[in-house]
Design an enzyme around this catalytic site. Structure first.
Site, PDB file in Angstrom:
ATOM      1  N   ASP A 155       0.798  -1.217   0.000  1.00  0.00           N
ATOM      2  CA  ASP A 155       0.000   0.000   0.000  1.00  0.00           C
ATOM      3  C   ASP A 155       0.836   1.276   0.000  1.00  0.00           C
ATOM      4  O   ASP A 155       1.567   1.516  -0.945  1.00  0.00           O
ATOM      5  CB  ASP A 155      -1.002   0.000   1.154  1.00  0.00           C
ATOM      6  CG  ASP A 155      -2.059   1.071   0.929  1.00  0.00           C
ATOM      7  OD1 ASP A 155      -2.523   1.187  -0.216  1.00  0.00           O
ATOM      8  OD2 ASP A 155      -2.395   1.805   1.874  1.00  0.00           O
ATOM      9  N   ASP A 311     -10.987   3.987  -0.834  1.00  0.00           N
ATOM     10  CA  ASP A 311      -9.792   4.343  -0.071  1.00  0.00           C
ATOM     11  C   ASP A 311     -10.192   5.039   1.235  1.00  0.00           C
ATOM     12  O   ASP A 311      -9.558   6.006   1.662  1.00  0.00           O
ATOM     13  CB  ASP A 311      -8.853   5.232  -0.899  1.00  0.00           C
ATOM     14  CG  ASP A 311      -7.458   5.339  -0.285  1.00  0.00           C
ATOM     15  OD1 ASP A 311      -7.179   4.620   0.705  1.00  0.00           O
ATOM     16  OD2 ASP A 311      -6.650   6.143  -0.785  1.00  0.00           O
TER      17      ASP A 311
END
Lengths: 433, 342
Positions: A155, A311
């Protein structure tokens, strides 16, 4: 387990190709039967939800959220994050591994899925690709998959070394996991807090060039090409630049298994929405130029984008009430995704409702191989969202179920009001009367 | 999943959400950006600066007698801090200085909490110097006090632009106080050097073209991105220093901001070769231009000692104008009517 009947609603199940009035019987956490209005065979003793005038669809699936547990419960917990998910119509979320500690072990992966977390939606952990997300030593993907991980990623600490990324792609393919890359060449973004360009210049902020994203996407696609292994699946997280979408489009045309997602803020907002240093418009990747934003819309409309993902990145209010360049990246998204997608993608830009819902359920489920999710075909999980597709309402951040109030969409008009969210047969959200 | 990649159609005309107009109404006494000032406001400040400068100090100090003003400085400063302090004291105000190196800021107190603390201590206005762009907006939102931006990161330094304007007017317009959109028509101002990191450059390039001036930004691509020309109207980029000099009546030299380079490597010998303002260059290409510099100057780098001390230099005049301008700005902070944006 009690049975539940949803009657009178209009079912849109893009995965099963259904767009018609249907009644649905849910039993033991699964879809037991679908039938025309009033035609269900067995409804004895079942609780009834009257969905007259409402749309019934597979529960939404967000493959990119930050639930902050373990370790950062002051920002969010799995319970509060999935409560926000339920309020937004989501029944499954894939949780990123940038927790404290980083989710790089089967133990943490299992801990996140434990019933003790009190989740209102199914949580699919995405495990770290490398130990501590440091980009050096690859984790035991087989063990992580066995513990329930659905993909691997580092990530916010993207894998920069070619050799490590190549090995990650190959090792994940061997066990059937997708590799998700947050595409950012962090060597080009040091100290930057927004998109590079005239707006950053005017605001006196250091900028992240679009090439920092597209360069990594292009590098990763090159690695996928070189591996010549059809099992390799690269998924590009939160695409924000025209060049990155173009690279994905080209890779797909070349037959590669490369997918991408776009977040609502990247198809709606531009760097101008930062206004005068609004830290609730600060995230990574940053809001980009109008041309990039338009490319996100275009990518969604022409089908190269495989999923809408939020997100969702909650932060404590005090963390955002600081100087723009010192504020943490991220905004919440679970409660606003459906309302924004219907208001803009569907109403404004005329994307058919079935395709909007597909981007929010069937496609993300297929992308990560979430079996029995993203459709309401008989035998699937009883994950349902029931909403009024025409209702307009105003989003109020202070009423959120998330611990994070950090959203640029406070006060925005949403379209599509969720009335009920059902997760594996259990009503996890109902619209307050 | 793989079948859908298609050639993108011709870009459609799409309705998209509009950015917000303004985050919140300012305190009318605040000065955060030169964009906050209408030309009428600028004229008023210039005329108050002149009046206050000439007023008897014994009556001038009744204007803000015993009013409390805090100077909150997160960066070192000589000119700005001292001139704000002298300006406030000339009007009779009590000032207190809080700096990041001798306060609870060192212990981790946030800007918001420091601001609220100053307000609880009775501060009626805060003069803020901060190393982060945009910090004054945060402070204003937290305290709702008049906030004067004394330089925020790489963003703006509005009182510097005002004092630079007063300096230019003193030389080219006999000290005119009433300004309009044509006051500086035909005047070209070159701003030379480290534009990227300069808040002085940004405030000047936003203010001066509104009075009709043309601003030429001059420097290397490293310190001056091409996109700077799009920062506003009346701005252009010129890479060649001597060309810029030949076109300009005013030359503002900037120092290289070593503290903001963030790893950027600059070849100083090459830089001086191309951009140092020397006596020869000045005599050859801009023999009548006024030479300005916001300070601190680095003699022998962006300009030679001879130019700094020479007949065309207005550097110390700028400092003197700073006190007058800041008197006017401080007076406005505490006397502007409440309610609505200034």
């Amino acid at each position: 387990m009690t049975a539940l009947v949803i009657k009178g609603g209009h079912l849109i199940d893009p995965g099963a190709g259904v767009d018609a009035p249907k009644d649905i019987l849910l039993k033991d956490g699964r879809v037991a039967e679908i039938a025309g209005p009033g035609k269900l065979k067995t409804t004895n003793g079942a609780e009834v939800i009257d969905a007259s005038g409402l749309t019934v669809a597979p529960g939404l699936i967000d493959i990119h959220v930050h639930l902050r547990e373990p370790g950062q419960a002051y920002k969010e917990t799995i319970a509060t994050g999935t409560a926000a998910a339920a309020a937004g119509g989501f029944t499954a979320v894939a949780a990123m591994p940038n927790t404290a500690p980083v989710n790089d072990t089967p133990e943490i992966t299992r801990w996140m899925q434990s019933p003790e977390r009190g989740a209102s939606a199914r949580v699919y952990p995405i495990a770290a690709a490398t130990r501590g997300s440091k980009g050096e030593t690859i984790n035991d993907f087989a063990a992580l998959k066995a513990a329930g991980a659905v993909a691997v990623t580092d990530d916010g600490h993207p894998i920069l070394k070619d050799s490590v990324m190549r090995e990650t792609l190959a090792a994940a393919a061997r066990v059937g996991l997708s590799v998700i890359q947050h595409a950012e060449d962090t060597r080009m973004t040091h100290g930057a807090s927004m998109n590079a360009g005239p707006t950053a210049f005017r605001l006196g902020l250091r900028g992240m060039p679009p090439e920092a994203e597209s360069g990594i996407v292009e590098r990763d696609i090159r690695l996928v090409t070189e591996l010549r292994d059809t099992r390799v699946h690269l998924h590009v997280a939160h695409t924000s630049t025209a060049a990155a979408v173009a690279a994905v489009r080209k890779a797909r045309r070349n037959g590669l298994r490369v997918t991408c997602e776009v977040a609502p803020h990247h198809f709606l907002l531009t760097e101008e929405h930062i206004g005068l240093y609004n830290t609730n418009a600060k995230m990574n990747p940053p809001l980009r130029s109008a041309a990039d934003r338009d490319a996100m819309i275009e990518g969604i409309l022409d089908g190269v984008v495989d999923a809408i993902a939020t997100d969702h990145a909650p932060h404590a209010t005090h963390e955002k009430e600081v100087e723009f360049e010192n504020a943490p990246n991220g905004i919440t998204g679970l409660e606003t995704a459906l309302g924004l997608c219907l208001r803009w993608l569907h109403r404004e830009w005329k994307l058919p409702l079935g395709r909007v819902l597909s981007l929010l359920s069937a496609q993300p489920a297929a992308l990560l191989g979430l079996k029995g999710r993203g459709t309401l075909a008989a035998g699937s999980f009883a994950d349902v969202v029931i909403f009024d597709p025409r209702a307009e309402w105003t989003y109020r951040a202070k009423e959120t179920r998330s611990r994070g109030h950090n959203t640029p969409f406070d006060g925005w008009t949403m379209q599509g009001r969720v009335h009920w969210t059902i997760s594996e047969g259990r009503v996890v959200y109902s619209l307050p009367k | 999943m793989n079948a859908t990649a298609a050639t993108p159609p011709v870009r459609r005309q799409l309705q998209t959400p509009q950015p917000p107009a303004s985050a919140f109404p300012y305190h009318p006494g605040s000065l955060l950006s030169v964009d906050d000032l209408s030309l009428e406001d600028v004229s008023h400040l210039l005329s108050r600066a002149a009046a206050l400068e000439n007023q008897d100090p014994l009556t001038r100090d009744r204007i803000l007698l015993k009013r409390r003003i805090a100077l909150l400085f997160y960066e070192s400063s000589t000119r700005t801090r001292t001139s704000f302090e002298l300006a406030a004291k000339s009007l009779g105000a009590d000032t207190t200085l809080v700096s990041n190196l001798s306060s609870s800021i060192e212990k981790g107190e946030t800007l918001k909490d420091t601001g609220l603390t100053l307000r609880a201590l009775g501060a009626e206005a805060i003069i803020l110097r901060h190393n982060s762009s945009g910090a004054p907006w945060l402070l204003e939102e937290a305290t709702r006090l008049p906030v004067l931006n004394a330089g925020d990161g790489m963003h703006e330094h509005p009182t510097q632009a005002l004092l630079d304007l007063r300096t230019i007017l003193a030389h080219l317009h006999n000290g005119a106080e009433n300004v309009g959109p044509d006051t500086l028509a035909g005047i070209t101002v070159a701003i030379v050097g480290d534009i990227l990191h300069s808040r002085v450059a940004r405030s000047n390039m936003l203010l001066l073209p509104r009075l009709g001036a043309h601003v030429i930004l001059c420097g290397t691509t490293q310190l001056l991105p091409d996109s700077a020309a799009n920062a506003g109207p009346g701005i252009s980029v010129e890479r060649d220093f001597e060309t810029a000099l030949r076109k300009s009546q005013v030359v503002m030299m900037l120092r290289i901001q070593a503290e903001r380079l963030a790893g950027m490597q600059i070849d100083l010998a090459q830089y001086k070769e191309a951009y140092q303002l020397t006596g020869q260059r000045l005599a050859a290409h801009a023999p009548t231009a006024i030479v300005m510099h916001p300070g601190p100057i680095i003699r022998g780098l962006e300009l030679t000692a001879g130019v700094a001390d020479g007949a065309q230099s207005a550097i110390l005049e700028q400092v003197r104008h700073g006190v007058a301008i800041r008197m006017a700005v401080v007076e406005r902070a505490l006397t502007a009517a409440k309610g609505g944006r200034a």
